[in-house]
Design an enzyme around this catalytic site. Structure first.
Site, PDB file in Angstrom:
ATOM      1  N   LEU A 254       0.765  -1.084  -0.145  1.00 20.43           N
ATOM      2  CA  LEU A 254      -0.105   0.146  -0.047  1.00 20.43           C
ATOM      3  C   LEU A 254       1.061   1.186   0.029  1.00 20.43           C
ATOM      4  O   LEU A 254       0.683   2.197   0.716  1.00 20.43           O
ATOM      5  CB  LEU A 254      -0.738   0.041   1.175  1.00 20.43           C
ATOM      6  CG  LEU A 254      -2.103  -1.178   1.155  1.00 20.43           C
ATOM      7  CD1 LEU A 254      -2.876  -0.757   2.366  1.00 20.43           C
ATOM      8  CD2 LEU A 254      -2.884  -0.928  -0.123  1.00 20.43           C
ATOM      9  N   CYS A 264       8.823  -8.850 -13.456  1.00 21.19           N
ATOM     10  CA  CYS A 264       7.552  -9.569 -13.115  1.00 21.19           C
ATOM     11  C   CYS A 264       6.307  -9.008 -13.320  1.00 21.19           C
ATOM     12  O   CYS A 264       5.466  -9.584 -14.208  1.00 21.19           O
ATOM     13  CB  CYS A 264       7.446 -10.365 -11.963  1.00 21.19           C
ATOM     14  SG  CYS A 264       9.139 -11.411 -11.883  1.00 21.19           S
TER      15      CYS A 264
HETATM   16  N1  LIG Z   1      13.127 -12.190 -11.383  1.00 21.60           N
HETATM   17  C1  LIG Z   1      12.099 -12.432 -10.606  1.00 21.60           C
HETATM   18  O1  LIG Z   1      12.138 -11.740  -9.554  1.00 21.60           O
HETATM   19  C2  LIG Z   1      11.274 -13.750 -10.696  1.00 21.60           C
HETATM   20  C3  LIG Z   1      10.264 -14.028  -9.454  1.00 21.60           C
HETATM   21  C4  LIG Z   1       9.594 -15.235  -9.685  1.00 21.60           C
HETATM   22  C5  LIG Z   1       9.458 -15.514 -10.952  1.00 21.60           C
HETATM   23  N2  LIG Z   1      10.081 -15.290 -11.925  1.00 21.60           N
HETATM   24  C6  LIG Z   1       9.997 -15.997 -13.400  1.00 21.60           C
HETATM   25  O2  LIG Z   1      11.139 -16.837 -13.480  1.00 21.60           O
HETATM   26  C7  LIG Z   1      11.563 -17.096 -14.648  1.00 21.60           C
HETATM   27  C8  LIG Z   1      13.125 -16.665 -14.896  1.00 21.60           C
HETATM   28  O3  LIG Z   1      13.255 -15.218 -14.394  1.00 21.60           O
HETATM   29  P1  LIG Z   1      14.604 -14.647 -14.214  1.00 21.60           P
HETATM   30  O4  LIG Z   1      14.319 -13.231 -13.711  1.00 21.60           O
HETATM   31  O5  LIG Z   1      15.422 -15.203 -13.352  1.00 21.60           O
HETATM   32  O6  LIG Z   1      15.080 -14.336 -15.882  1.00 21.60           O
HETATM   33  P2  LIG Z   1      16.438 -14.293 -16.394  1.00 21.60           P
HETATM   34  O7  LIG Z   1      16.467 -13.797 -17.746  1.00 21.60           O
HETATM   35  O8  LIG Z   1      17.430 -13.558 -15.162  1.00 21.60           O
HETATM   36  O9  LIG Z   1      17.254 -15.607 -16.338  1.00 21.60           O
HETATM   37  C9  LIG Z   1      16.681 -16.483 -17.537  1.00 21.60           C
HETATM   38  C10 LIG Z   1      17.932 -17.470 -17.730  1.00 21.60           C
HETATM   39  O10 LIG Z   1      17.709 -18.605 -18.560  1.00 21.60           O
HETATM   40  C11 LIG Z   1      18.692 -18.837 -19.462  1.00 21.60           C
HETATM   41  N3  LIG Z   1      17.952 -19.523 -20.487  1.00 21.60           N
HETATM   42  C12 LIG Z   1      17.206 -19.115 -21.683  1.00 21.60           C
HETATM   43  N4  LIG Z   1      17.023 -20.308 -22.583  1.00 21.60           N
HETATM   44  C13 LIG Z   1      17.625 -21.281 -22.042  1.00 21.60           C
HETATM   45  C14 LIG Z   1      17.875 -22.776 -22.305  1.00 21.60           C
HETATM   46  N5  LIG Z   1      17.292 -23.056 -23.569  1.00 21.60           N
HETATM   47  N6  LIG Z   1      18.809 -23.413 -21.802  1.00 21.60           N
HETATM   48  C15 LIG Z   1      19.544 -22.980 -20.996  1.00 21.60           C
HETATM   49  N7  LIG Z   1      19.386 -21.347 -20.238  1.00 21.60           N
HETATM   50  C16 LIG Z   1      18.544 -20.796 -20.766  1.00 21.60           C
HETATM   51  C17 LIG Z   1      18.980 -17.458 -19.880  1.00 21.60           C
HETATM   52  O11 LIG Z   1      20.354 -17.406 -20.465  1.00 21.60           O
HETATM   53  C18 LIG Z   1      19.218 -16.591 -18.559  1.00 21.60           C
HETATM   54  O12 LIG Z   1      20.376 -17.010 -17.746  1.00 21.60           O
HETATM   55  C19 LIG Z   1      10.574 -16.181 -15.598  1.00 21.60           C
HETATM   56  O13 LIG Z   1       9.531 -16.784 -16.000  1.00 21.60           O
HETATM   57  C20 LIG Z   1      10.085 -14.986 -14.314  1.00 21.60           C
HETATM   58  O14 LIG Z   1       8.874 -14.806 -14.821  1.00 21.60           O
HETATM   59  C21 LIG Z   1      11.045 -14.404 -11.870  1.00 21.60           C
END
Ligand SMILES: NC(=O)c1ccc[n+]([C@@H]2O[C@H](COP(=O)([O-])OP(=O)(O)OC[C@H]3O[C@@H](n4cnc5c(N)ncnc54)[C@H](O)[C@@H]3O)[C@@H](O)[C@H]2O)c1
Length: 434
Positions: A254, A264
């Site tokens: 809030l 996200c």
């Molecule tokens: N960042 C957050 O706070 C958060 C919180 C909850 C959920 N999420 C979700 O988690 C997921 C990841 O988010 P993030 O922020 O960690 O993303 P990010 O972009 O920081 O990391 C993703 C990683 O995946 C790797 N990657 C992509 N394709 C690949 C493959 N085929 N093989 C191996 N590695 C591969 C990329 O190189 C990258 O390092 C998303 O769906 C996001 O919505 C993120």
């Protein structure tokens, strides 16, 4: 247990390090060679408080390893977490190509039972597509399961959130998958006392989008209230406090301000809207959440314009670039919007952020980056507060005023008391406060 985590970003790397910390043997896979090379030298590709120390300890003790080979990752463990990105697609829907790619690759390399766990945020029923993909691409008739285990960690607090979560949600459809996930999380459930909530996969997938959209809605709600406050002379901080003490409402989220950003909320809210639309439901409430968020930035920009009148040639000092304190993440950060608008208008930007400078510099190489808040404020016509880092909250206001060209502060985070700022001689505008 042995665990593979695919994707070593904000979620995957923290998840891998935390699983190793609680005693599992973890192999982290990423197809970004640069990241894996850095990690093998124990250089962190992202900033998250406490991560480097935890990763180093587990790496040196042999519980945490890194590879670019998905084949190695598939062979290493029965349980494979998928934590790759799901960025917005062209129309705002989630781009699932990375998730699909991992599904295909695991299918190609698996030779015995595997459990593929969706940790990435994915639309409801993604598991059905994943199952079809794995069946199509696997070389033999090998038993497998897909499960959903949405991640709720917050950047900036990712490690405590992962080790002491408010809840662990798992969506499963076989007892074998449920047992493996119970075993995976047993040390965290034991030490934190949190509940592991088991449900069907679709409900687990939907829980994540429903949660994030609800949090975004809370932010937009208080931001809408802040606009009414501005029109009436009421103080949104007082209203929020009065509301938040009701435990049916709660004080969190809030905080009126410049609106939500980050990797996200914007994308997940958009994705939820698309999921609902695809299923035939017009989720207008969420559309309004987005609209309020967008106008909140525009409203603050209008305040900048009102104060500076002509923007061309003026210097604006950005205090904070990250979308929130504790992270170097600038994805969808409000700072990007203000930088675009101000550059377009011919203003000069100075900026300070303790950890997000490098990421911002990659997008805006011509901004004048500063090493501290005082040098950032020097000769500025206006200070714009975008991230409430402790260094900003604790800055020496007298010194700031002394070095500025004109003492105007626009505070997108309500970091200061308006009366104090007036007493110090600032022209001070915040959000929803007189
Ligand atoms: N960042 C957050 O706070 C958060 C919180 C909850 C959920 N999420 C979700 O988690 C997921 C990841 O988010 P993030 O922020 O960690 O993303 P990010 O972009 O920081 O990391 C993703 C990683 O995946 C790797 N990657 C992509 N394709 C690949 C493959 N085929 N093989 C191996 N590695 C591969 C990329 O190189 C990258 O390092 C998303 O769906 C996001 O919505 C993120």
């Amino acid at each position: 247990m042995k665990i593979t985590v695919v994707g070593t970003g904000y979620v995957g790397l923290v998840t891998g390090a935390c699983f190793a910390e609680v005693g599992h043997e973890v192999l982290c896979v990423d197809n970004d060679t640069r990241k894996i090379d850095m990690l093998k030298k124990m250089q962190m590709p992202i900033y998250e408080d406490g991560l480097e120390e935890m990763a180093r300890r587990n790496y040196e003790e042999g519980r945490l390893k890194f590879t670019t080979s998905i084949k190695e990752g598939t062979e290493f463990a029965e349980v494979i977490f998928v934590a790759v990105g799901t960025p917005p697609g062209r129309g705002g829907e989630a781009n699932l190509s990375y998730v699909e790619q991992v599904g295909r690759q695991v299918a190609e390399h698996m030779t015995s039972y595997r459990l593929l766990v969706e940790k990435s945020t994915v639309p409801v029923n993604t598991s059905e597509q994943l199952k079809r993909t794995i069946t199509k691409y696997s070389k033999a008739d090998i038993d497998f399961d897909v499960a959903s285990n949405p991640e709720f960690l917050r950047e900036g607090r990712a490690i405590p959130d992962a080790l002491e979560p408010t809840r662990i949600v798992v969506g499963v459809e076989t007892e074998r998958a449920a047992k493996l996930l119970r075993e995976t999380y047993a040390p965290i459930v034991k030490s934190s006392g949190c509940e592991l909530v088991e449900m069907d996969i679709a409900s687990a997938e939907l829980t994540k989008h429903a949660s994030n959209s609800f949090l975004a809605l809370k932010i937009s709600y208080i931001n809408a209230v802040s606009r009414v406050c501005e029109l009436t002379g009421a103080d949104v901080e007082k209203v929020a406090r009065g509301m938040g003490l009701d435990d049916r409402i709660g004080p969190q989220f809030l905080c009126a301000g410049v609106g939500y950003g980050g990797s996200c909320f914007p994308k997940d809210v958009d994705a939820f809207l698309h999921i609902a639309a695809d299923l035939g439901y017009d989720f207008k409430l969420i559309e309004e959440v987005q609209r309020i968020n967008k106008t909140q930035r525009e409203h603050l920009f209008a305040k900048i314009k009102r104060e500076l009148w002509v923007l061309e040639g003026k210097t604006v000092a950005f205090m904070g670039l990250a979308f929130k304190p504790g992270t170097d993440d600038i994805r969808e950060a409000p700072s990007l919007y203000f930088a675009d608008e101000l550059i377009e208008s011919g203003a000069h930007i100075k900026a300070w952020d303790p950890v997000a400078e490098e990421n911002f510099r990659a997008v805006y190489p011509d901004v004048d980056y500063c090493t501290d808040v005082i040098s950032c404020a020097k000769d500025a016509d206006l200070v714009l507060i975008l991230t409430e880092w402790p260094e900003v909250r604790d800055m020496d206001l007298d010194k700031i005023k002394e070095v500025m060209k004109s003492p105007v502060v626009i505070d997108g985070r309500n970091a200061f008391d308006p009366k104090l700022m007036a007493d110090k001689g600032f022209i001070y505008h915040s959000v929803g406060r007189p």
